[in-house]
Design an enzyme around this catalytic site. Structure first.
Site, PDB file in Angstrom:
ATOM      1  N   PHE A  71       0.802  -1.227   0.000  1.00 41.86           N
ATOM      2  CA  PHE A  71       0.000   0.000   0.000  1.00 41.86           C
ATOM      3  C   PHE A  71       0.832   1.274   0.000  1.00 41.86           C
ATOM      4  O   PHE A  71       0.362   2.303  -0.479  1.00 41.86           O
ATOM      5  CB  PHE A  71      -1.014  -0.028   1.150  1.00 41.86           C
ATOM      6  CG  PHE A  71      -2.171  -0.925   0.833  1.00 41.86           C
ATOM      7  CD1 PHE A  71      -3.195  -0.487   0.015  1.00 41.86           C
ATOM      8  CD2 PHE A  71      -2.197  -2.231   1.299  1.00 41.86           C
ATOM      9  CE1 PHE A  71      -4.251  -1.328  -0.329  1.00 41.86           C
ATOM     10  CE2 PHE A  71      -3.242  -3.077   0.965  1.00 41.86           C
ATOM     11  CZ  PHE A  71      -4.277  -2.624   0.151  1.00 41.86           C
ATOM     12  N   GLU A  72       2.047   1.220   0.507  1.00 41.77           N
ATOM     13  CA  GLU A  72       2.904   2.408   0.455  1.00 41.77           C
ATOM     14  C   GLU A  72       3.502   2.577  -0.938  1.00 41.77           C
ATOM     15  O   GLU A  72       3.752   3.695  -1.369  1.00 41.77           O
ATOM     16  CB  GLU A  72       4.014   2.332   1.502  1.00 41.77           C
ATOM     17  CG  GLU A  72       3.531   2.441   2.933  1.00 41.77           C
ATOM     18  CD  GLU A  72       2.884   3.776   3.270  1.00 41.77           C
ATOM     19  OE1 GLU A  72       3.228   4.804   2.636  1.00 41.77           O
ATOM     20  OE2 GLU A  72       2.018   3.794   4.167  1.00 41.77           O
ATOM     21  N   GLY A  73       3.742   1.473  -1.623  1.00 42.61           N
ATOM     22  CA  GLY A  73       4.388   1.536  -2.930  1.00 42.61           C
ATOM     23  C   GLY A  73       5.886   1.735  -2.768  1.00 42.61           C
ATOM     24  O   GLY A  73       6.374   2.101  -1.701  1.00 42.61           O
TER      25      GLY A  73
END
Length: 173
Positions: free
Chosen positions: A25-27
């Site tokens: 989700f942070e990438g």
């Protein structure tokens, strides 16, 4: 005396499922970029202290290995805040704990500390019910519901509800 014991208590490391959720989700950004809130960021969601990320002890652009090391350095703070914010009576397995650390990593320790989620856990409510009801409420940025946060909260609830015999909290007495 309690604050001294708290300072000596260290939150346990999160499991690989939790790390993978955060990374997803942070990438991954090996170079410095400005996040949607206007902050210089690098790696897997590391908020830099200045525009050149002078606080990062790894060479930029980051290698993936250094990026994961930076994430693990950063996550220690959020492991500790979830550990310290939950009462010693709160029992969480590794997946439940990891889901909450992911949430705190995203919203910040101040937000988690003042949350009804932590208050409800500390009041003795069932952790799975609390997570299912409370995590999805944290889906906004700039006053708007963000699809990425809706997906992240759903993934955190899903991880939270996966049974495991691996205990995480309480970590300290």
């Amino acid at each position: 005396m309690a604050s001294q014991a708290r300072a000596q208590c260290v939150g346990p490391e999160v499991n690989s499922a939790s790390i993978n959720l955060i990374k997803e989700f942070e990438g991954w950004y090996p170079d410095i970029y400005v996040d949607p809130a206007g902050y210089p960021t690098v790696g897997y969601g590391h908020l830099c202290s200045d525009s050149s990320c002078s606080d990062v002890s790894y060479s930029i652009p980051l290698s993936e290995a250094d990026g994961e090391n930076l994430l693990r350095d950063d996550i220690t703070n959020f492991q500790n805040c979830i550990t310290w914010q939950t009462a010693s009576s709160v029992v969480l397995n590794a997946n439940q704990y990891g889901a909450l650390v992911s949430w705190a990593f995203n919203v910040g320790c101040g937000a988690s500390e003042s949350s009804s989620l932590i208050a409800r856990l500390n009041a003795g409510e069932d952790p799975n019910t609390v997570a299912e009801e409370e995590l999805p409420r944290w889906n906004q940025g700039g006053g708007q519901v963000l699809p990425g946060l809706v997906r992240r909260r759903a993934a955190e609830v899903e991880l939270h509800q996966i049974p495991t015999d691996v205990a995480a909290l309480p970590a300290c007495s």
